[in-house]
Design an enzyme around this catalytic site. Structure first.
Site, PDB file in Angstrom:
ATOM      1  CB  ALA A 290      -0.932   0.000   1.210  1.00 28.32           C
TER       2      ALA A 290
ATOM      3  CB  THR B  35      -0.234   5.906   0.622  1.00 30.53           C
ATOM      4  OG1 THR B  35       1.056   5.378   0.860  1.00 30.53           O
ATOM      5  CG2 THR B  35      -1.273   4.962   1.160  1.00 30.53           C
TER       6      THR B  35
ATOM      7  CG  HIS C  79      -4.055  -8.535  -2.688  1.00 33.57           C
ATOM      8  ND1 HIS C  79      -3.534  -7.725  -1.705  1.00 33.57           N
ATOM      9  CD2 HIS C  79      -3.828  -9.805  -2.264  1.00 33.57           C
ATOM     10  CE1 HIS C  79      -3.014  -8.477  -0.731  1.00 33.57           C
ATOM     11  NE2 HIS C  79      -3.180  -9.740  -1.058  1.00 33.57           N
TER      12      HIS C  79
ATOM     13  CB  CYS D 295     -21.780 -15.560 -19.011  1.00 33.97           C
ATOM     14  SG  CYS D 295     -21.422 -13.820 -19.360  1.00 33.97           S
TER      15      CYS D 295
ATOM     16  CB  CYS E 172     -25.848 -13.931 -18.973  1.00 35.95           C
ATOM     17  SG  CYS E 172     -24.835 -13.593 -17.540  1.00 35.95           S
TER      18      CYS E 172
ATOM     19  CB  THR F  16       4.436  -4.028   2.086  1.00 39.53           C
ATOM     20  OG1 THR F  16       3.753  -4.999   2.885  1.00 39.53           O
ATOM     21  CG2 THR F  16       5.743  -4.620   1.604  1.00 39.53           C
ATOM     22  CB  SER F  17       3.678  -2.970   7.608  1.00 40.00           C
ATOM     23  OG  SER F  17       2.386  -3.399   7.253  1.00 40.00           O
TER      24      SER F  17
ATOM     25  CG  ASN G 124       7.419  -0.080   5.172  1.00 36.02           C
ATOM     26  OD1 ASN G 124       6.639   0.386   4.351  1.00 36.02           O
ATOM     27  ND2 ASN G 124       7.010  -0.474   6.373  1.00 36.02           N
TER      28      ASN G 124
ATOM     29  CB  ILE H 135       8.903   3.152  -1.575  1.00 38.34           C
ATOM     30  CG1 ILE H 135       9.343   2.305  -2.762  1.00 38.34           C
ATOM     31  CG2 ILE H 135       7.465   3.593  -1.749  1.00 38.34           C
ATOM     32  CD1 ILE H 135      10.564   1.490  -2.530  1.00 38.34           C
TER      33      ILE H 135
HETATM   34 ZN   LIG Z   1     -22.839 -12.556 -18.080  1.00 33.84          ZN
END
Ligand SMILES: [Zn+2]
Length: 249
Positions: free
Chosen positions: A26, A30, A127, A138, A160, A198-199, A221, A239
């Site tokens: 993160a 930020t 992520h 679909c 759909c 990142t921590s 960090n 960073i």
């Molecule tokens: Zn669909």
């Protein structure tokens, strides 16, 4: 060692290494002004959706998406629209390092697509990304705009009628397999792993730093991390600032 000497040491490591990998969290975003989704500042009670009774983690969970999709999408649209945010020095310097043939890839916990916007090509998004959406029924893919432009409270697939969701790993879901396997492959091949912004608090993502078997583990960090003691070089600073001051040659 003073920060200035540490940055010199980082320059030396980068000039020695041929397969550098960056693993970021993160803190990288930020510095571009991406707000912390955990803060409820700037949230509006629109469409009678009241966020106060839910935790930020619940609002970004698979349970919320399934059980309260109206609440999920209201929160998502207000908090996770990254479309107008620009990359910062950290993203730009890493893209340069890749172009020089020194950096094999970026592994990121962020979902904003800023590394690609800065020009990085090999980006493993463990992520997921808010720039991709898909139909849960679909599996048709939709672009970044789809959820934000949709006039329906709950975005529906025109093909759909299924619910269109972001291709983001929600709380309660496993990490995307392909990105994870490719991240491990990058880390096992690397001679230098730079962990930045990142921590190392979120598992299983943080375990990537511990599985690195190569020569130089570098941690940049603002705050201490549990992996500091395993690292060859630790810089407690921004960073973006550190990468900007580091010379690549
Ligand atoms: Zn669909």
């Amino acid at each position: 060692m003073e920060t200035e000497d540490k940055i010199k040491e980082l320059s030396r490591i980068i000039s020695e290494c041929k397969h550098i990998v960056f693993f970021g969290g993160a803190g990288v975003s930020t510095e571009s002004g991406i707000p912390d989704f955990r803060s409820k500042d700037g949230l509006y009670n629109q469409h009678d959706v009241k966020f106060d009774r839910y935790s930020p983690e619940y609002l970004l969970s698979i349970d919320c998406l399934i059980d309260h999709p109206d609440v999920f999408y209201e929160f998502y649209r207000q908090k996770l629209d990254c479309r107008t945010i620009e990359p910062n020095k950290a993203h730009i310097r890493l893209a340069e390092l890749e172009k020089m043939g020194k950096l094999d890839g970026v592994i990121t916990q962020n979902i904003d697509g800023l590394h690609q916007k800065a020009g990085s090509r090999n980006v493993q998004e463990i992520h997921g990304s808010t720039l991709r959406n898909y139909c849960m029924k679909c599996h048709k893919k939709y672009d970044a705009e789809f959820i934000f432009r949709s006039e329906d409270k709950i975005p529906k697939c025109p093909e759909c009628g299924g619910m269109v969701r972001p291709d983001v790993t929600l709380y309660g879901e496993g990490l995307p397999q392909t990105a994870w396997v490719e991240s491990m492959r990058l880390i096992y091949r690397a001679d230098c792993l730079i962990v930045g912004g990142t921590s190392l608090a979120v598992q299983p993502a943080a375990s990537l730093a511990y599985q690195f078997p190569g020569k130089y583990l570098v941690i940049i960090n603002r705050d201490k991390t549990p992996a500091d003691r395993n690292a060859q070089l630790v810089i407690h600073d921004s960073i973006g600032k550190v990468l900007d001051l580091t010379s690549f040659d």
